[in-house]
Design a protein around this motif. Structure first.
Motif, mmCIF file in Angstrom:
data_model
loop_
_atom_site.group_PDB
_atom_site.id
_atom_site.type_symbol
_atom_site.label_atom_id
_atom_site.label_comp_id
_atom_site.label_asym_id
_atom_site.label_seq_id
_atom_site.Cartn_x
_atom_site.Cartn_y
_atom_site.Cartn_z
ATOM 1 N N GLY A 75 1.664 -4.923 9.333
ATOM 2 C CA GLY A 75 1.425 -3.958 8.634
ATOM 3 C C GLY A 75 0.404 -2.776 9.194
ATOM 4 N N ARG B 247 7.401 -5.651 -2.293
ATOM 5 C CA ARG B 247 6.301 -4.774 -2.128
ATOM 6 C C ARG B 247 5.639 -4.795 -3.413
ATOM 7 N NH1 ARG B 247 9.394 0.354 -0.034
ATOM 8 N NH2 ARG B 247 10.145 1.110 -2.257
ATOM 9 N N ARG C 177 5.550 -5.930 -8.938
ATOM 10 C CA ARG C 177 6.033 -6.296 -7.273
ATOM 11 C C ARG C 177 7.483 -5.960 -7.651
ATOM 12 N NH1 ARG C 177 5.116 -12.320 -5.689
ATOM 13 N NH2 ARG C 177 3.011 -11.292 -5.087
ATOM 14 N N ILE D 169 1.325 -3.295 -0.693
ATOM 15 C CA ILE D 169 1.282 -4.710 0.063
ATOM 16 C C ILE D 169 2.695 -5.293 0.199
ATOM 17 C CG2 ILE D 169 0.396 -7.060 -0.022
ATOM 18 C CD1 ILE D 169 -2.078 -6.003 -1.621
ATOM 19 N N TYR D 170 3.184 -5.499 1.346
ATOM 20 C CA TYR D 170 4.326 -6.189 1.470
ATOM 21 C C TYR D 170 4.405 -7.708 1.760
ATOM 22 C CZ TYR D 170 6.471 -1.586 1.919
ATOM 23 O OH TYR D 170 6.833 -0.472 1.594
ATOM 24 N N SER D 171 5.203 -8.640 1.171
ATOM 25 C CA SER D 171 4.960 -9.973 1.289
ATOM 26 C C SER D 171 6.533 -10.145 1.633
ATOM 27 C CB SER D 171 4.478 -10.388 -0.078
ATOM 28 O OG SER D 171 3.327 -10.088 -0.500
ATOM 29 N N GLY E 289 0.675 -11.415 2.360
ATOM 30 C CA GLY E 289 1.167 -10.162 2.313
ATOM 31 C C GLY E 289 0.278 -9.400 3.565
ATOM 32 N N THR E 290 0.754 -8.268 3.874
ATOM 33 C CA THR E 290 0.418 -7.380 4.709
ATOM 34 C C THR E 290 0.334 -5.793 4.154
ATOM 35 O OG1 THR E 290 0.413 -6.525 7.036
ATOM 36 C CG2 THR E 290 2.464 -6.852 5.858
ATOM 37 N N GLN E 291 -0.802 -5.174 4.415
ATOM 38 C CA GLN E 291 -0.793 -3.802 3.774
ATOM 39 C C GLN E 291 -0.162 -2.856 4.648
ATOM 40 O OE1 GLN E 291 -2.491 -2.546 0.966
ATOM 41 N NE2 GLN E 291 -1.615 -0.744 1.514
ATOM 42 N N THR F 114 0.312 1.239 4.897
ATOM 43 C CA THR F 114 -0.346 2.716 4.237
ATOM 44 C C THR F 114 0.373 3.678 4.880
ATOM 45 O OG1 THR F 114 -2.317 1.629 3.670
ATOM 46 C CG2 THR F 114 -2.303 4.173 3.746
#
Length: 124
Positions: free
Chosen positions: A9, A38, A45, A93-95, A117-119, A121
């Motif tokens: 991310g 996400r 979600r 946030i993608y998980s 998760g990873t952000q 933007t």
């Protein structure tokens, strides 16, 4: 049991690309259908993409079809999400998630294991 760790991310301009990775450890990775979800601030979600155990079947939310690609490398215990032509509204946030069954779920509640998760933007 399986443990999932996302990476990749970051901050990208609108129209740009990112590749997310989800590394799995634990029981045989190739027995799990995998999904990406996400969640944006203040929103529920939502499903993004999912892939079958061997990678032969993939599924996408309508909003990302043609721009995102899910794939997996079972030898590396990793699932990927290539995201192109990103839009500001896709900031979230993608998980990644793993399902213990056979079919490929598209709802978050059916998945058994989740990463942190990873952000992502996307700036305008």
């Amino acid at each position: 049991q399986v443990q999932l760790v996302e990476s990749g991310g970051g901050l990208v301009q609108a129209g740009g690309s990112l590749r997310l990775s989800c590394a799995a450890s634990g029981r045989a990775f190739n027995t799990y259908p995998m999904g990406w979800f996400r969640q944006a601030p203040g929103k529920e979600r939502e499903f993004v993409a999912a892939i079958s155990r061997k990678g032969g079947n993939t599924y996408y939310a309508d909003s990302v079809k043609g721009r995102f690609t899910i794939s997996r490398d079972n030898a590396k215990n990793t699932v990927y999400l290539q995201m192109n032509s990103l839009k500001p509204e896709e900031t979230a946030i993608y998980s990644c998630a793993a399902y213990s069954g056979i079919y490929v779920p598209r709802t978050a509640g059916e998945y058994d294991y989740w990463g942190q998760g990873t952000q992502v933007t996307v700036s305008s």
